[in-house]
Design a protein around this motif. Sequence first.
Motif, PDB file in Angstrom:
ATOM      1  N   LEU A   1      54.015  41.466  -6.431  1.00  0.00           N
ATOM      2  CA  LEU A   1      52.654  42.428  -6.863  1.00  0.00           C
ATOM      3  C   LEU A   1      53.125  43.317  -7.743  1.00  0.00           C
ATOM      4  O   LEU A   1      52.522  43.442  -8.985  1.00  0.00           O
TER       5      LEU A   1
ATOM      6  N   GLN B   1      44.720  45.806 -10.407  1.00  0.00           N
ATOM      7  CA  GLN B   1      45.278  45.228  -8.980  1.00  0.00           C
ATOM      8  C   GLN B   1      44.346  43.883  -8.659  1.00  0.00           C
ATOM      9  O   GLN B   1      44.994  43.049  -8.209  1.00  0.00           O
TER      10      GLN B   1
ATOM     11  N   ALA C   1      45.421  41.047 -10.699  1.00  0.00           N
ATOM     12  CA  ALA C   1      46.685  40.695 -10.329  1.00  0.00           C
ATOM     13  C   ALA C   1      46.719  39.710  -9.161  1.00  0.00           C
ATOM     14  O   ALA C   1      47.177  38.592  -9.262  1.00  0.00           O
ATOM     15  N   HIS C   2      45.704  40.224  -8.158  1.00  0.00           N
ATOM     16  CA  HIS C   2      45.594  39.347  -7.000  1.00  0.00           C
ATOM     17  C   HIS C   2      44.834  37.969  -7.537  1.00  0.00           C
ATOM     18  O   HIS C   2      45.244  36.726  -7.142  1.00  0.00           O
TER      19      HIS C   2
ATOM     20  N   LEU D   1      47.404  35.806  -9.473  1.00  0.00           N
ATOM     21  CA  LEU D   1      48.456  35.098  -8.401  1.00  0.00           C
ATOM     22  C   LEU D   1      47.998  33.970  -7.483  1.00  0.00           C
ATOM     23  O   LEU D   1      48.349  32.981  -7.219  1.00  0.00           O
TER      24      LEU D   1
ATOM     25  N   GLU E   1      52.416  38.095  -2.367  1.00  0.00           N
ATOM     26  CA  GLU E   1      52.304  39.411  -3.005  1.00  0.00           C
ATOM     27  C   GLU E   1      53.469  40.394  -2.750  1.00  0.00           C
ATOM     28  O   GLU E   1      54.063  41.221  -3.477  1.00  0.00           O
ATOM     29  N   LYS E   2      53.664  40.440  -1.427  1.00  0.00           N
ATOM     30  CA  LYS E   2      54.900  41.336  -0.945  1.00  0.00           C
ATOM     31  C   LYS E   2      56.217  40.809  -0.758  1.00  0.00           C
ATOM     32  O   LYS E   2      57.231  41.463  -0.429  1.00  0.00           O
TER      33      LYS E   2
END
Lengths: 291, 281
Positions: A116, A135, A138-139, A142, A151-152
């Motif tokens: 992320l 954000q 971005a999510h 993805l 993401e992490k």
Amino acid sequence: MNTTTHSNQGLIATADIGDRKRGQTVSVENVTKVYQTASGPLRAIEETSFKIEPGEFVSVLGPSGCGKTTFLMVISGLIPCTTGRVKIGDQVIDKPYTDLGFVFQRDVLMDWRTVLSNVMLPVEIKKLKPIEKYQERAHELLKMAGLSGFEKSLPCELSGGMRQRVSICRALVSDPPILLMDEPFGALDALTREQMNDDLLKIWSKSRSMVLFITHNISEAVYLSDRIIVMSQRPGRILEILDLSDLPRPRNIATKELPAFNKHINRIRHIFVNQGILSGGEEDQKFILQD
Amino acid sequence: MTTDTPQEFNNIQPGASKHRSLWLKKLIREHGLALVFFVGVILLWEVYVRAAKVPVYVLPAPSVILQAMIKESNEMLKHAWFTLYEVIVGFLIGTAIGIPLAIAIVYSKFIEKTIYAFLVASQAIPKVALAPLLIAWFSFGMTPKIIITTLMCFFPIVVNTVIGLSSTPPEMLYLARSLGASGFETFWKFRFPHGLPSIFGGLKVATSLAVVGAVVGEFVAGVNGLGYLQMIRAAFVRTASVFAILVYLSVLGIALFNLIGYIEKRVIRWDPRRQLERTQE
């Protein structure tokens, strides 16, 4: 031009307007590029002119070392051209143009950032606001790239194809009107590559930014593009510009079975054979093919 | 595999004994072979010295060394603090000068051509041989020992930092520019983190050299420190004590090395080897 407002508009628009063309025309005007090397001047690009319209997907296809990458560098303002000029809209490019997304052959992910955080890098550096909105985007990107739940993760935990998808998401997060891709799938295996082509088209159909896509893979170029710029060996010059509007969108596996699809592939092969870039057969002689 | 271990740990909080047995298991799995080998060598040594009746002033048995370590621990630990202090201060000064200098070398052709070239050439001088000069200039206090320590660990820190900062792939720098990153951002968000594995490599080498520097300083002009104590004990042919001090010095070196290794693991959570492979592609 106010980058932030522009990108914000794009962001909101992506959700509801699918087929929307935005941004500005890129015009390459009489550009040449000569590199000064230790062994003397190296002509990378012969005098070349072309235009790309907003929302167009254009591939630059040519043999290795024909100056394809140089094109992207010149258009993005990362390196200056020797003569001629590049214009984006009315702006003459004489320094790095930042309102674009760049995807390289190597994914160039920051190993020390999470997925992320890698995708959010352009937002962070361009100081785009509001962060929450990006954000969310971005999510969303993805998720579209099949990377939900990663993401992490750190990039070292991902496969090559996944990494490159992350780098595409990164290029798109600020919703730039121009996307430059330098052989983005060149380092991937053939199957992953085909899948990536479909993923790219899916993501692109939602954002409809202009794409300038560098490749040396003929069928990839035909499958993805609206137009193909076929280039010669170094020093690179344009051999032909193919119009692929007879391949309807959205494209899928059926597209590859259309007679027009193969017609375009053969056409490009013939150009390369006539140029001596491909030998055209096992007998090692130069074929002259008729159209 | 090994990466799963921390999670295992977190899951098993309540049973402390379980926790310890797991810790032991991990230790045995990772270092079991090394431990067995180490114990084997010590045993062999003990048996040989006793069987061949080697005089204690030539080669004392490990058990005798252990006795010396315990019996003289008060004095040795007192001196160890001096050595530790010199090592840590010397190392910190070396780092505090080395890393900024490396950054300057990477960013300035002029500094690279002048200071860096000079630095490389100066490595031909055995730094240990500078000790008498430093004593002459700075007398017998801690200063000359700290300077020698700094000189010893300075070079690997500079070289590794320079290598780390210059290894940023060109595409990454292109990316930074096409995003409009400032010079500072390019350094802080791209070049520096990318160079961290190499920088830590330099710091690790520097820790072991720092101990060498401090001990040499104490040899030449010590009034304190483990190196000084070792000289005194050797003069009185108390070989067991000399060995005991050696053990203390090794523990000190290993502890510092592992401290840096621990910090490195906390800072670098990615796998630097993969980063290196891709850099070299």
